[in-house]
Design an enzyme around this catalytic site. Structure first.
Site, PDB file in Angstrom:
ATOM      1  CE  LYS A 279      -4.249   1.672   2.159  1.00  0.00           C
ATOM      2  NZ  LYS A 279      -5.255   1.456   3.219  1.00  0.00           N
ATOM      3  CD  GLU A 356     -18.946  -0.992   9.159  1.00  0.00           C
ATOM      4  OE1 GLU A 356     -18.068  -0.273   8.653  1.00  0.00           O
ATOM      5  OE2 GLU A 356     -19.295  -2.095   8.651  1.00  0.00           O
ATOM      6  NE  ARG A 384     -20.519  -1.797   6.276  1.00  0.00           N
ATOM      7  CZ  ARG A 384     -20.081  -2.591   5.293  1.00  0.00           C
ATOM      8  NH1 ARG A 384     -20.371  -2.275   4.042  1.00  0.00           N
ATOM      9  NH2 ARG A 384     -19.352  -3.643   5.538  1.00  0.00           N
TER      10      ARG A 384
END
Length: 593
Positions: A279, A356, A384
């Site tokens: 990344k 979540e 969510r």
């Protein structure tokens, strides 16, 4: 070179030796644009070669490329005819920071949330299979998505499919914060098995050297390779789910990536290609701190503490005097201001990954045993977890605090990230209360009071820097500013717009839900009442306030301005004006009533 690529077909015409130069151009373009406009930096720099390999191997849009979250789709945009517009990224009227169906035929879905791509891709692939279509469907997701449950539901279903589905797992050991949990450790173990690949090549060489029978044995190489793999490593979880597993593959080697993808195309069953990437690749600052460079904001002229910073400091202070207080987040420790809490109280800090729904039910378990959990997440991601809030928290009458960050419009992050639905969601939860602080001291006191209350309490705030208010009257759950026979009622940061309207009384709800009947009584004698809400109209606080006014016998004029439909990406000022929530719209509403 990049400016001459108007479609993936142009990319496929390039000599392979020019691909590294193109990758460098793409990285320079992403870095300069994100530094200017803001956006997702590290995640996009990490998938440059992977995106090139995907577009070289597949024929988009005939073959569908579906990006999970899609915050890593900048290279995809540059290769699909959007280079000339790329400088407008995240600007009003410009390119979205995510894939967008209305923007390009190469974008199959408008998305911004995690862990949905495999389900979307499987449904698309099955429909194509039923229609006799021979094209491929590819889902590209990061390993962070594996901390979310929907991926496993989809993979479990995909294992028995006959459709042409390929899942590309871009494993960079990060989501936004560093990945957590058993799957993160499992992928690390898979990556750390070079002995398998060395042994596989050694077996192939030995077989080819056997005189006379080498050719015959070579036909069995594939089976022997699988045997070696099983002996040394066992099967992967993906194979146990029924997918062909290929990898790990170097995510920055285009040739090896293409070979792996071509191999996946030959699989008679859905395949998973495991890619290991870095990344922030190519930008030292982003490589060194990928979490800090996950999302980059352009320079801001505002000064002062953000609500996020104040929340983090306040929670640490409260936890210092209360050992029952703990914090829960869903891969968002940095974004929600919990980094200091995680270091000061590591035993009471829980990062559950991009999950979540699990976070809410997990926190319910903490609360049931007497702890005082504070779940911190963005408004858009709280969507969510509605079922868990309803069934596992509210129905159980459990005391819990939810810190709702990024409430209201979020500007350039756009349609999938606006925090416009939390109040309407909370209104459907019996017994829930919602507070909307607009000053630093308010946030601190509301958080403290919420942790002392035995209710499900939401404390919602925007991303802005905190302000300070001096009301003429304070009534606990609401404040009053100014006087007059026309009143503006609002909450959150719209108070700053309302206070700029001359000659009007302003009532600001400190507690948005439940609405204090005293606040309704306070405007009963007003000739006109205008409610302005930076949230969805249907089911919001404004509708409830209007209904309570009518029940109380109000005979004046009531008007509600709130958000209807989905909001686009644009600056805050542009969005407030577009949805008639700025000071100009407030003046107009009062004059034309």
């Amino acid at each position: 070179m990049l400016s001459k690529i108007n479609s993936p077909a142009d990319l496929r015409q390039l000599p392979r030796k020019q691909l590294p130069q193109l990758a460098s151009e793409i990285r320079r373009t992403i870095i300069s644009t994100v530094e200017q406009n803001g956006g997702h930096m590290a995640s996009n720099l990490g998938v440059v070669e992977l995106t090139l390999a995907l577009h070289l191997t597949f024929d988009s849009p005939r073959d569908a490329l579906i990006w999970d979250v899609s915050h890593q789709s900048y290279t995809h945009k540059l290769l699909t005819g959007r280079y000339a517009q790329f400088s407008t990224l995240r600007q009003s009227g410009g390119l979205s920071g995510f894939t967008n169906r209305g923007e390009s035929e190469h974008d199959y879905f408008t998305v911004g949330h995690s862990s949905s791509s495999v389900s979307q891709a499987l449904g698309l692939a099955e429909a194509r299979h039923l229609q006799g279509c021979d094209d491929y469907t590819v889902a590209v997701l990061g390993d962070g998505a594996l901390t979310g449950g929907p991926v496993y539901e989809a993979l479990n279903n995909a294992g028995r499919s006959q459709a042409k589905l390929i899942v590309v797992l871009n494993d960079n050991e990060m989501s936004i914060s560093r990945n957590v949990g058993g799957l993160s450790r499992y992928l690390a173990k898979v990556r750390a098995l070079p002995r398998y690949r060395r042994s596989k090549r050694r077996v192939e060489r030995i077989l080819r050297r056997i005189p006379g029978v080498g050719d015959g044995l070579a036909k069995q190489v594939a089976k022997l390779k699988e045997l070696v793999k099983r002996v040394l490593t066992g099967t992967t979880i993906f194979e146990q789910l029924g997918l062909a597993y290929i990898g790990p593959v170097d995510g920055h080697d285009i040739s090896r990536l293409r070979a792996a993808l071509e191999s996946a195309k030959l699989s008679p069953r859905p395949a998973l290609v495991h890619v290991h990437s870095t990344k922030g690749k190519g930008y030292p600052n982003a490589e060194a701190a990928p979490d800090e460079y996950h999302g980059v904001s352009p320079a801001c002229a505002e000064s002062g503490q953000s609500y996020t910073d104040i929340f983090g400091e306040a929670l640490c202070g409260i936890a210092d005097g209360n050992s029952q207080v703990c914090a829960v987040t869903a891969a968002m420790a940095l974004g929600t201001g919990l980094s200091d809490f995680s270091q000061q109280y590591p035993a009471r800090f829980f990062d559950v990954g991009i999950a979540e729904a699990h976070a809410m039910t997990f926190a319910a378990g903490l609360a049931r045993q007497g702890m005082r959990p504070v779940v911190a997440l963005y408004s858009t991601f709280m969507q969510r977890a509605f079922d868990q809030l309803h069934h596992d928290v509210a129905l159980q009458s459990l005391p819990m605090v939810v810190a709702v960050d990024r409430a209201g419009f979020v500007g350039a992050d756009g349609t999938t990230h606006h925090g416009l639905y939390d109040v309407a969601m909370c209104a459907a939860l019996p017994g829930a209360q919602v507070y909307a602080p607009v000053a630093a001291d308010e946030l601190r006191s509301m958080l403290q009071n919420a942790l002392q209350d035995d209710k499900l309490t939401f404390v919602r705030y925007a991303r802005d820097c905190a302000a300070q208010l001096s009301p003429d009257e304070s009534h606990g759950t609401f404040d009053v500013h100014g006087s007059g026979d026309c009143t503006i009622v609002t909450y959150g940061r719209l108070i700053h717009e309302a206070l700029q309207v001359p000659g009007v009384r302003v009532l600001r709800l400190r507690r948005v839900l439940p609405i204090d009947p005293a606040a309704v009584q306070a405007v009963l004698n007003c000739r006109r009442v205008c409610f302005f809400e930076e949230g969805i109209r249907t089911g919001g606080a404004g509708e409830r306030f209007g209904a309570m006014l009518a029940q109380a016998g109000y005979t004046g004029e009531f008007k509600l301005n709130a958000v209807e439909g989905f909001a686009r990406h644009a600056s805050l000022a542009e969005l407030l004006a577009e949805h008639k929530l700025d000071r100009a719209a407030m003046r107009e509403a009062l004059q034309l009533f």
